[in-house]
Design a protein around this motif. Sequence first.
Motif, PDB file in Angstrom:
ATOM      1  N   ALA A   1       1.952  -4.748  -8.898  1.00  0.00           N
ATOM      2  CA  ALA A   1       2.384  -3.669  -9.794  1.00  0.00           C
ATOM      3  C   ALA A   1       1.171  -2.908 -10.340  1.00  0.00           C
ATOM      4  O   ALA A   1       1.144  -1.677 -10.331  1.00  0.00           O
ATOM      5  N   ILE A   2       0.144  -3.658 -10.793  1.00  0.00           N
ATOM      6  CA  ILE A   2      -1.062  -3.017 -11.322  1.00  0.00           C
ATOM      7  C   ILE A   2      -1.700  -2.142 -10.248  1.00  0.00           C
ATOM      8  O   ILE A   2      -2.071  -0.991 -10.495  1.00  0.00           O
ATOM      9  N   THR A   3      -1.803  -2.684  -9.041  1.00  0.00           N
ATOM     10  CA  THR A   3      -2.435  -1.944  -7.950  1.00  0.00           C
ATOM     11  C   THR A   3      -1.668  -0.666  -7.629  1.00  0.00           C
ATOM     12  O   THR A   3      -2.259   0.395  -7.428  1.00  0.00           O
ATOM     13  N   LEU A   4      -0.341  -0.756  -7.589  1.00  0.00           N
ATOM     14  CA  LEU A   4       0.463   0.435  -7.279  1.00  0.00           C
ATOM     15  C   LEU A   4       0.266   1.517  -8.335  1.00  0.00           C
ATOM     16  O   LEU A   4       0.156   2.697  -8.009  1.00  0.00           O
ATOM     17  N   VAL A   5       0.193   1.094  -9.600  1.00  0.00           N
ATOM     18  CA  VAL A   5       0.007   2.072 -10.672  1.00  0.00           C
ATOM     19  C   VAL A   5      -1.365   2.738 -10.537  1.00  0.00           C
ATOM     20  O   VAL A   5      -1.488   3.957 -10.642  1.00  0.00           O
ATOM     21  N   GLU A   6      -2.410   1.932 -10.261  1.00  0.00           N
ATOM     22  CA  GLU A   6      -3.747   2.508 -10.074  1.00  0.00           C
ATOM     23  C   GLU A   6      -3.764   3.453  -8.874  1.00  0.00           C
ATOM     24  O   GLU A   6      -4.433   4.472  -8.870  1.00  0.00           O
ATOM     25  N   LEU A   7      -3.007   3.077  -7.865  1.00  0.00           N
ATOM     26  CA  LEU A   7      -2.933   3.894  -6.653  1.00  0.00           C
ATOM     27  C   LEU A   7      -2.242   5.226  -6.944  1.00  0.00           C
ATOM     28  O   LEU A   7      -2.402   6.200  -6.219  1.00  0.00           O
ATOM     29  N   GLY A   8      -1.479   5.266  -8.038  1.00  0.00           N
ATOM     30  CA  GLY A   8      -0.760   6.483  -8.384  1.00  0.00           C
ATOM     31  C   GLY A   8       0.663   6.474  -7.873  1.00  0.00           C
ATOM     32  O   GLY A   8       1.335   7.498  -7.809  1.00  0.00           O
ATOM     33  N   LEU A   9       1.141   5.269  -7.492  1.00  0.00           N
ATOM     34  CA  LEU A   9       2.465   5.147  -6.888  1.00  0.00           C
ATOM     35  C   LEU A   9       3.392   4.442  -7.872  1.00  0.00           C
ATOM     36  O   LEU A   9       3.414   3.221  -7.942  1.00  0.00           O
ATOM     37  N   THR A  10       4.147   5.206  -8.681  1.00  0.00           N
ATOM     38  CA  THR A  10       4.976   4.566  -9.695  1.00  0.00           C
ATOM     39  C   THR A  10       6.440   4.481  -9.268  1.00  0.00           C
ATOM     40  O   THR A  10       7.274   3.989 -10.021  1.00  0.00           O
ATOM     41  N   LEU A  11       6.759   4.966  -8.078  1.00  0.00           N
ATOM     42  CA  LEU A  11       8.095   4.872  -7.508  1.00  0.00           C
ATOM     43  C   LEU A  11       9.194   5.229  -8.508  1.00  0.00           C
ATOM     44  O   LEU A  11      10.071   4.417  -8.795  1.00  0.00           O
ATOM     45  N   PRO A  12       9.167   6.447  -9.045  1.00  0.00           N
ATOM     46  CA  PRO A  12      10.084   6.798 -10.128  1.00  0.00           C
ATOM     47  C   PRO A  12      11.560   6.736  -9.739  1.00  0.00           C
ATOM     48  O   PRO A  12      12.399   6.461 -10.588  1.00  0.00           O
TER      49      PRO A  12
ATOM     50  N   ASP B   1       0.852  -1.190   0.000  1.00  0.00           N
ATOM     51  CA  ASP B   1       0.000   0.000   0.000  1.00  0.00           C
ATOM     52  C   ASP B   1       0.886   1.236   0.000  1.00  0.00           C
ATOM     53  O   ASP B   1       2.108   1.135  -0.100  1.00  0.00           O
ATOM     54  N   SER B   2       0.276   2.424   0.104  1.00  0.00           N
ATOM     55  CA  SER B   2       1.080   3.640  -0.034  1.00  0.00           C
ATOM     56  C   SER B   2       2.063   3.791   1.128  1.00  0.00           C
ATOM     57  O   SER B   2       3.117   4.390   0.980  1.00  0.00           O
TER      58      SER B   2
ATOM     59  N   ARG C   1       5.930   4.108   0.437  1.00  0.00           N
ATOM     60  CA  ARG C   1       6.715   5.238   0.937  1.00  0.00           C
ATOM     61  C   ARG C   1       7.976   4.740   1.624  1.00  0.00           C
ATOM     62  O   ARG C   1       9.054   5.313   1.487  1.00  0.00           O
TER      63      ARG C   1
END
Lengths: 298, 139, 148
Positions: free
Chosen positions: B96-107, B65-66, B70
């Motif tokens: 991975a899909i969930t993180l992207v939907e969450l807006g968390l792409t960890l650039p 999760d976020s 973090r």
Amino acid sequence: MTDQSTANRGTSTRIISDFLQRRREQIVQRWADEALFRTVFTVSRDEAAEAAGSLVEALASVAASGRIEDLRAPGFTGVREQLTRMAASRARGGAAPSQIADEVAALRPSITDLLITDLAGSDGEASGPHVVTLTVLMGTLRLFVMETALSAGEEIIDRQRLQLLEVATPVIKLWSGIVAVPLIGTLDSARSQVVMESLLEAIVDQQAKFAILDITGVPTVDSLVAQHLMKTVAAARLMGAECIVSGIRPAIAQTIVHLGIDLGSVITRASLADALAYALHQEGAVIVDRATGAGGPR
Amino acid sequence: MSWGLEGPVSTHVPVLRIGDVLLVTLQGELHDKAAEQLQQDIGEAVAGSSAGAVVIDVSGVEIVDSFLGRVFAEIAANAKLLAAETVVAGMRPAVAITLVELGLTLPGLRTALDVQEALRMLAQPSTPLSPGQGRQENA
Amino acid sequence: MTETSGRVAACLPIRSDTDLAWVRQHVRQAAAEVGFGLVEQTKLITAASELARNTLVHGGGGQVESVFLDHGRARGLRLTFTDEGPGIPDVERALTDGYTSGGGLGLGLGGARRLVHEFSIDTSPGHGTSVTVVCWVGVPPRPREEAR
């Protein structure tokens, strides 16, 4: 409706409910041979009789509650699952919902005959109103089965749509560590989701460091599709794979620019071949022209 | 009621050292406190051992999760201050899909298919790459 | 034309970060029982984790109630997170990515909303917050006009 007729009707539904319970066995024996049950329970007549029995009980409970015109009457809810199964089985056999509804209507004559005989033998009261009540109840059952059959049909369509989605998005292994999905046709939200999931699964299965999304066969790209592409690229990156989008035709490139979509961080190539060449090069493979022995253009 | 889970067994996640690399393997459910503890442990391990890289194996993790996202980002940022690289390895597709939907792409994070790939990546003298730049070997 | 009926699966307290793990565990079981695919399960558990943490951190603790939904041929799971905390003064702002009051990434509420099919929030300053999310298996039921 006057109080008088309401009261009469209340009496009538009670009489029908009593009748259904009292004559359960006779009705079951008649119904089990009707098309509706016979065509579904082809193997065992006992099963047909059992199914007919629960239907009679359900009708009796609907009549007892007095809600003979109500599709939402609790009595119906109890047989919904059974009727759904029966309707689905008939639908698989190719029967249209209207045909199934006709088969339900065919249950009525035998039960009406029985009611008339039954009432004639009792206190000589006019059977007319009760026959009407029974007819209304059977009419409601017909509607209920029709509704159930229609939703069973929708279910089949849903399932087929899902199967179609899966066969429409094959993930191909192009090289060791390189997979590709050639996308053909319109991309909507549901399909994009399937594409994303199958591509990411393939990345794991094939240990692929490169995944190519070829959109040569996609007629239009709107902002939603572009967003899905970006999401797929981002998810693949999180897993440790690089995504390449190939086959962006000039018209689509223009649309993308027009929509103001930033594909900046996405690797793009004109064709699937170029994308493969890029991936191979990244992997350290060199394509050599046999005639000259020199490395070809990338 | 049985939940099949008997609370946190330990709040410490072991940090292994392989040569120049610190390897952390996460499994299943990670409590918030354990995640924060891990962040601290890795920080200390990097500082104390002058390791050049941290590999976090998340192949056994079912939910990110976020909060945990973090934690990963901060581990990477802290390690970077100590001149160490961080690679997150083996993320599952659903995560991975969930993180992207969450807006968390960890650039800011490097990623790899699995631990082996992460170690291979770290062994190569390469600049941290961002998508679009490509690798420079054989150019 | 089908009414949605529900059955309460559980009601769990959210008082500590151990409770957050219970919530995730419970949602995992419930989601598997409803028949969600792996990706949908992961999304729902993650959304639940975000919302439960909000309840704990911003609402000062509370509870979550889960309900199995049956809407004709669609099945779903509804989760309601309730706290008696200070409430959210500006919901629109709280749903914006990057907005945070608790030291997180500010993706909790907005992110959770993107992971589920239905999302609603009921809050007023001083009267606590209640967030309800619903996920359906396969196709979410289309909102249809009732015949009567």
